[in-house]
Enzyme design. Structure first.
Site, PDB file in Angstrom:
ATOM      1  N   GLU A   5     -59.233  -8.136  16.409  1.00 29.55           N
ATOM      2  CA  GLU A   5     -58.564  -6.837  16.621  1.00 29.55           C
ATOM      3  C   GLU A   5     -58.317  -6.201  15.264  1.00 29.55           C
ATOM      4  OE1 GLU A   5     -54.738  -6.844  18.577  1.00 29.55           O
ATOM      5  OE2 GLU A   5     -54.714  -4.655  18.748  1.00 29.55           O
ATOM      6  N   TRP A  35     -44.902  -0.922  19.599  1.00 26.65           N
ATOM      7  CA  TRP A  35     -46.222  -0.481  19.130  1.00 26.65           C
ATOM      8  C   TRP A  35     -46.671   0.829  19.757  1.00 26.65           C
ATOM      9  CZ3 TRP A  35     -44.960  -5.448  20.665  1.00 26.65           C
ATOM     10  CH2 TRP A  35     -44.900  -6.386  19.637  1.00 26.65           C
ATOM     11  N   HIS A  43     -56.371 -12.638  21.648  1.00 22.43           N
ATOM     12  CA  HIS A  43     -56.526 -11.417  20.871  1.00 22.43           C
ATOM     13  C   HIS A  43     -57.565 -11.780  19.806  1.00 22.43           C
ATOM     14  CE1 HIS A  43     -52.764 -10.415  22.812  1.00 22.43           C
ATOM     15  NE2 HIS A  43     -52.720  -9.223  22.230  1.00 22.43           N
ATOM     16  N   HIS A  80     -48.092  -6.849  27.549  1.00 26.33           N
ATOM     17  CA  HIS A  80     -47.035  -7.590  26.831  1.00 26.33           C
ATOM     18  C   HIS A  80     -45.702  -7.280  27.504  1.00 26.33           C
ATOM     19  CE1 HIS A  80     -49.517  -8.932  23.375  1.00 26.33           C
ATOM     20  NE2 HIS A  80     -50.250  -7.888  23.749  1.00 26.33           N
ATOM     21  N   HIS A  87     -54.303  -7.195  30.676  1.00 23.65           N
ATOM     22  CA  HIS A  87     -53.786  -7.436  29.312  1.00 23.65           C
ATOM     23  C   HIS A  87     -52.522  -6.614  29.083  1.00 23.65           C
ATOM     24  CE1 HIS A  87     -54.499  -8.562  24.973  1.00 23.65           C
ATOM     25  NE2 HIS A  87     -53.475  -7.712  24.906  1.00 23.65           N
ATOM     26  N   GLN A 111     -48.002 -14.691  18.315  1.00 22.45           N
ATOM     27  CA  GLN A 111     -48.100 -13.379  17.649  1.00 22.45           C
ATOM     28  C   GLN A 111     -48.255 -13.503  16.118  1.00 22.45           C
ATOM     29  OE1 GLN A 111     -47.161  -9.680  18.936  1.00 22.45           O
ATOM     30  NE2 GLN A 111     -48.433  -9.598  17.115  1.00 22.45           N
ATOM     31  N   ASP A 122     -52.156  -3.064  27.707  1.00 22.58           N
ATOM     32  CA  ASP A 122     -51.594  -3.632  26.482  1.00 22.58           C
ATOM     33  C   ASP A 122     -50.090  -3.349  26.316  1.00 22.58           C
ATOM     34  OD1 ASP A 122     -51.688  -5.190  24.216  1.00 22.58           O
ATOM     35  OD2 ASP A 122     -52.926  -3.843  23.039  1.00 22.58           O
TER      36      ASP A 122
HETATM   37 FE   FE2 Z   1     -52.224  -7.288  23.167  1.00 25.88          FE
END
Ligand code: FE2
Length: 431
Positions: free
Chosen positions: A213, A315, A210, A59, A57, A152, A309
């Protein structure tokens, strides 16, 4: 004549003094004392040789963008989302490709052999998709990259997201993504799951959403995802990523939910570094951990793999493609501290994640691909404890990354001249 022999390896199951012979990209021998000739030989000197790390997982369209166009000064999820919204329109396809390739260089040096990356499709230009399809092709000789079409901003909430997601799949993205908890209502979240599951079933694709979450104990999207998985006969091909709400759910409800997930053979991907950083933010004290119920899901027979992630993106400012760091956080947050549980945490960033991604020919066995990583540690637990230094990454029987062992020179009266962190071991070998 072999292409490569790795001598004196310790395997993840703690079998010692194994030689691994590689020819034509395949493991052709795995036994004590292989004496045949080889073009290249590497001496593992008793250190651990594992199949490569697998990050299920990630991005990659956002990675290494930290500081562009500005820093996330608060460090919060909300500012991260705002920042990503600022970055998307100003970044070019070439920018994304350059950052992603640079990340893949780092990943290879850290022993990664495969990554599943989500790619944001909430951008009508689909720059991220175009870029990561190019990256997938370029890195294929040394890294398996799987792509998930990820809406997203919500596949129903964003007016063009569904059309973009379908376009991304037509362009060659591998897997159907989703983000039901980000749709406007619980009902719309459920609708998004039904629509996306139908698309995946019609196209014969895997799903990785996702899912739940948040810290909302009444979030119910994994229940819907499990039901839709069964309705479409997609058992074993569907993944729930994050599932942080399960941390906060009522125990009676979870006792009903986990068997439903088991019937659907849902795969589970917690992302320990990001979950512990972002969840529980609305709590005072005590603050919830927000990692899903890892041992309970595992003990129910589900496949659980840990993902990283984010690395240096809007983030999350930290990270270095270190799956042992991910495993260590998952171990601590999940209180997975028995000897067997700690070994399992190593599996969560190797074999379990490879199974979730459906990697073919993965693992240290005759006939499998000659892909592996040599670590400066004696076993799986020591690898996590030390965040073990990567001494070599091997792909298709070729050494594609190599580093000298970490050893410090000492200058102390009456003490040894060097210290090797991998030479500190438990006082007993008994469990
Ligand atoms: Fe993610």
């Amino acid at each position: 004549m072999f292409d490569l022999i790795v001598k004196n390896a310790t395997l993840p199951d703690s079998t010692r003094n194994i030689d691994i012979a590689c020819a034509d990209g395949i493991i052709v021998g795995l036994e004590h004392d292989i004496t045949a000739e080889s073009r290249e030989t590497i001496d593992a000197t008793g250190y651990l040789v594992s199949p490569p790390f697998v990050d299920p997982h990630f991005h990659m369209d956002a990675t290494l963008s930290l500081g562009t166009p500005r820093m996330n000064t608060s460090g919060t999820l909300l500012e991260g989302i705002a920042l990503w919204g600022e970055l998307k329109p100003i970044q070019s396809v070439d920018d994304i490709i350059a950052r992603a390739l640079r990340y893949c260089d780092l990943a290879v040096s850290m022993g990664l052999g495969a990554i599943r990356s989500h790619v944001d499709v909430c951008d009508d230009t689909l720059k991220g998709v175009e870029a990561l399809l190019e990256v997938r092709a370029q890195v294929a000789p040394y890294l398996d990259l799987q792509l998930v079409a990820f809406p997203q901003d919500g596949v129903l909430r964003d007016p063009t997201a569904m059309a973009n997601l379908i376009r991304a799949l037509d362009m060659g993205v591998d897997i159907v993504g989703g983000i039901p908890h980000f749709e406007r209502t619980m009902q719309q979240g459920a609708d998004s799951i039904r629509q996306l599951a139908r698309i995946a079933a019609d196209r014969g694709l895997m799903i990785d959403m996702h899912c739940d979450e948040s810290d909302d104990p009444s979030s119910r999207h994994i229940e819907t995802l499990a039901l839709e998985t069964q309705a479409h006969g997609l058992q074993g091909r569907v993944t729930g990523s994050h599932l942080t709400s399960m941390h906060s759910m009522d125990n009676y409800y979870v006792s009903k939910l986990i068997p439903l997930m088991t019937e659907a053979e849902i795969n589970v991907i917690p992302n320990p570094l990001i979950n512990i950083m972002l969840q529980g933010r609305h709590d005072t004290y005590p603050k919830r951990r927000g990692q899903t119920r890892v041992p309970e899901l595992r003990d129910a027979g589900l496949t659980v793999g840990f993902g990283s992630d984010c690395v240096m993106d809007p983030w999350y400012s930290l990270g270095r493609a270190d799956m042992l760091d991910v495993a260590a956080m998952g171990l601590h947050v999940g209180q997975l501290s028995s000897r067997k549980d700690m070994e399992w945490c190593f599996d969560a960033v190797t074999v379990n994640s490879a199974a979730i991604m459906g990697l073919k020919g993965y693992g240290l066995a005759k006939g499998n691909k000659a892909n592996m990583v040599l670590l400066q540690a004696r076993d799986r637990i020591e690898a996590i404890r030390l965040r073990a230094h990567r001494l070599a990454t091997i792909r298709g029987g070729k050494i594609i990354a190599r580093a000298a062992p970490v050893v410090s020179d000492l200058n102390l009266p009456g003490r040894p001249e060097t210290v090797n962190p991998a030479d500190y071991a438990p006082q007993t070998n008994q469990d």
